[in-house]
Write an enzyme that holds these catalytic residues in place. Structure first.
Site, short mmCIF file in Angstrom:
data_model
loop_
_atom_site.label_atom_id
_atom_site.label_comp_id
_atom_site.label_asym_id
_atom_site.label_seq_id
_atom_site.Cartn_x
_atom_site.Cartn_y
_atom_site.Cartn_z
N ASP A 130 -8.16 -6.49 13.35
CA ASP A 130 -7.86 -7.82 13.87
C ASP A 130 -8.80 -8.21 15.01
O ASP A 130 -9.32 -9.32 15.06
CB ASP A 130 -6.39 -7.89 14.32
CG ASP A 130 -5.97 -6.67 15.12
OD1 ASP A 130 -6.85 -5.86 15.48
OD2 ASP A 130 -4.77 -6.53 15.40
N ASP A 148 0.82 -1.21 0.00
CA ASP A 148 0.00 0.00 0.00
C ASP A 148 0.85 1.27 0.00
O ASP A 148 0.35 2.35 0.31
CB ASP A 148 -0.91 0.01 1.23
CG ASP A 148 -2.36 -0.34 0.87
OD1 ASP A 148 -2.59 -0.72 -0.29
OD2 ASP A 148 -3.24 -0.23 1.73
#
Length: 744
Positions: A445, A292
């Site tokens: 997460d 990214d």
């Protein structure tokens, strides 16, 4: 007649000859040449014994003793002077560093990349400054009262003095109270009637929360002790023992490995190289490098590294998103939407600074065999730079407790814990049934772990499988990381609470999620840590009618710190700095918790934790000697002689197609020139970009606590004084950015 002695002289050694060895003034030792003779013990008791010892021998022994004592005293004095000189030099250097830092004027308010909302930050800082100025005014007022006779040994003494003063004035109208006494008596009455009761109520409420959290911590430690004593651990079915999968006896499902990264040019090589070394059949393993990065140079470097490993035979691909939406969650979500993902059963995730051992998949994937309800297998982290500075040592204590106690106990007894975002293997079916990766929070997460738990999936934590990574070495990087880690859970709690209540899991699992996982460990802990020790305790010094017991200030925090440090026994010398630093970090965690709970702007910002690349030091220059150890099918094992760097032994080995791979840093010449050019640019840019800052909130709280410590000194409150003094010094060191990496 035998000579008589004084009984108190029997054990006195006199006249023992020694040799003083001195390598330098600060390193000396004494060696005894021979044991003392009987004459050395004899001291005459009367004139009759003088005949037994000759005057010459007596004088000789006396001279020897005097010379030896003189040498020893001189050497000890020299050593003490050297210590004083070292301390003075250290203080001088510290003063110079503080002066340069203050003169530079770089504060957290000038940080354009700060994750905190400026409006929220200013309000929070303004409140702290108001408390500080109020405490300074009250301290001056109390000092003046002290010299006027208002002594503070106990709160009731003030009231006794006040009542006696009022009675004396009432009995004798001609006696007029001084203006100061009149004003101060009114202040005492206001404290007693209006200020102390609500402050005491708030203090008692925080004490109750503190005790509940301490009990939770104690239960976790007892659970860990039970696990260790009974040797309880997850047991895997017989799985990947041989890479010869042609006969169908081996368990080698299709595994997808993802490495999300963003502008992390310091560490991309080590993670890519380590993952390409994983011992798994090539045909059943695919590696995705999910880049990214918005820096074209970093993109080029990562892409070239992937191409190098492709030429070596690794099954690895490079993916780059032009539009970076959703941060890490968006990156993982985009990668999972690829058409070929449906051919894979499991996905392993490693952040850019993580280096799995070659046998990582062999030690984790077998736990999924014949366990269709297992959705996640999580490994623990180990740290290559845990001894780099005081900040990394204190982080290691926290994370060692997190993995050794929290994750392990919750995994064994509840089959649920928060996914750590990396060094874990997911069943792709569990991800899909739980809704996949969502970009709604900065803790994707934890989000996917909670949703998978609500769908009935179980988790396994492996405490004996480690994956190396690095800790942030600067306070700036650690502070931003902690802000994200403590604001995200509060965001998630607001979003997940309706789903938790409506879910079909058992009542006690809902209670565990709501009250223990979110409220107690994510909200109450930072709330009471900051409120009790940074606000209420200083206020009780100026409003002594409200009190905090000594066991709250000292004994229970010390006990909890002792329990926290047990998983890292080598860190016991740092137990006091750890206790103080945890309270110091409470201001950042409290601010982040409020931002996440009320969905303020800073709760939605993601800042990639700055990496130093220490785990890959030497990788580009070291030479690796490899010898084939044992050949089995398409797999080779190698003995690695590590020449330099901090990486683990598995980091520099490469196993593809049964051939030893070259050292990871070797690349084509033009790429090497590009790397050298980047290093030169980074050296020049680091002088301008990398510097230490002054943190205003921490500095303001330091002066608040030090002011309160002076007030407690007037009250002769020993434990409170020492706690406030050392806690104030801790805030001062952190506020001046003296705890982590120091930049010249």
């Amino acid at each position: 007649m035998a000579p008589s002695f004084n009984w108190w002289t029997k054990e006195t050694h006199r006249g023992t000859p020694v040799v003083v060895k001195m390598e330098n003034p600060n390193n000396w030792s004494m060696v005894e040449l021979e044991g003392p003779s009987e004459d050395d013990f004899l001291i005459p008791n009367n004139n009759n014994n003088n005949n037994n010892i000759s005057p010459y021998k007596r004088e000789k022994n006396r001279n020897k003793n005097a010379k030896q004592l003189t040498w020893v005293l001189l050497l000890k004095a020299h050593k003490a002077a050297g210590c004083l000189t070292s301390i003075a030099s250290a203080l001088f250097n510290l003063t110079a560093v503080i002066h340069r830092r203050v003169a530079a004027g770089r504060t957290d308010t000038t940080d354009h990349k700060n994750t905190e909302n400026p409006a929220v930050k200013n309000r929070f800082y303004t409140c702290i400054k108001m408390f500080l100025w109020l405490s300074v005014i009250l301290l001056g007022f109390e000092i003046a009262a002290y010299f006027k006779g208002w002594h503070f040994n106990a709160p009731d003494l003030q009231l006794q003095y006040l009542y006696s003063l009022d009675f004396h004035t009432f009995a004798n109208p001609l006696v007029v109270k001084s203006v100061f006494d009149s004003f101060y008596s009114k202040w005492v009455l206001i404290r007693v009637e209006y200020l102390a009761p609500p402050l005491q109520f708030l203090a008692n409420a925080c004490i109750v929360l503190f005790l509940i959290q301490s009990v939770d911590r104690l239960v976790l430690c007892l659970g860990c002790f039970w696990v260790k004593m009974r040797k309880i651990k997850p047991v895997a079915k017989q799985g990947a023992m041989d890479l010869e999968s042609g006969d169908g006896t081996g368990y080698y499902p299709m595994v997808l490995v993802q490495i999300p990264m963003c502008n992390e040019k310091e560490v991309y090589q080590q993670s890519i190289g380590a993952v390409c070394c994983l011992e798994w059949p090539k045909s059943r393993l695919l590696i995705q490098v999910l880049d990214d990065s918005d820096d074209p140079t970093t993109q080029t470097l990562i892409n070239e590294e992937v191409r190098k490993w492709q030429k070596e035979g690794a099954n690895i691909i490079y993916r780059h998103r032009v539009i970076r939406e959703g941060y890490k969650a968006g990156n993982l979500k985009s990668a999972m939407n690829c058409s070929y993902v449906k051919d894979y059963e499991f996905v392993a995730i490693f952040d850019a600074d993580f280096q799995p051992m070659p046998d990582f998949l062999k030690r984790t994937v077998p736990y999924f065999k014949d366990n269709e309800d297992i959705g996640l297998v999580q490994a623990r982290w180990s740290f290559v730079n845990k001894d780099e500075n005081l900040l990394t040592r204190l982080q290691h204590i926290n994370l060692a407790f997190h993995f050794e106690v929290e994750q392990q106990v919750n995994g064994i007894f509840l089959n649920f814990f928060g996914f750590n975002g990396t060094a874990g293997v997911w069943r792709i079916k569990a991800l899909e049934e739980s809704g996949g990766w969502l970009e709604r929070t900065t803790v994707e997460d934890m989000d996917i772990a909670v949703r998978a738990h609500l769908h009935g999936w179980k988790f396994i934590f492996l405490n004996d499988v480690e994956c190396q990574c690095e800790l942030p070495e600067s306070y700036e990087a650690y502070r931003k990381q902690q802000h994200r880690w403590h604001s995200g859970p509060m965001q998630l709690f607001r979003l997940c609470l309706p789903a938790i209540i409506k879910s079909k899991i058992s009542i006690w699992k809902k209670g565990n999620l709501i009250f223990l996982f979110f409220l107690l460990r994510k909200l109450i802990l930072p709330f009471y840590s900051f409120t009790l020790f940074c606000i209420i305790l200083p206020m009780t010094m100026f409003i002594p009618e409200a009190t905090l017991p000594s066991w709250v200030v000292c004994y229970i925090p010390a006990t909890m710190s002792f329990l926290n440090i047990l998983p890292a026994p080598k860190s016991f010398p740092f137990i006091v700095p750890y206790l103080l630093f945890e309270n110091t970090m409470s201001v950042t965690k409290f601010n982040a918790m409020v931002s996440g709970l009320f969905q303020l702007g800073s709760a939605y910002e993601w800042v990639v934790t700055k990496k130093s690349g220490r785990s890959s030091e030497g990788d580009l220059a070291s030479l690796v000697e490899e010898k084939p150890k044992h050949q089995r099918g398409v797999s080779d094992e190698w003995e690695v002689t590590k020449k330099s760097g901090r990486s683990s032994e598995g980091d520099l080995t490469s196993l593809v197609d049964g051939k030893p791979k070259h050292q990871r840093g070797v690349s084509v010449p033009d790429l090497e020139e590009l790397r050298e050019e980047i290093k030169e640019k980074e050296k020049k840019a680091s002088r301008k970009k990398k510097h230490n800052r002054i943190y205003t909130k921490e500095l303001a709280l330091a002066f608040l606590l030090l002011t309160a410590s002076v007030r407690s000194l007037l009250s002769a409150q020993g434990i409170h004084f020492y706690f406030l003094l050392f806690q104030g010094i801790s805030f001062l060191l952190v506020g001046l950015d003296l705890i982590g990496e120091q930049v010249d």
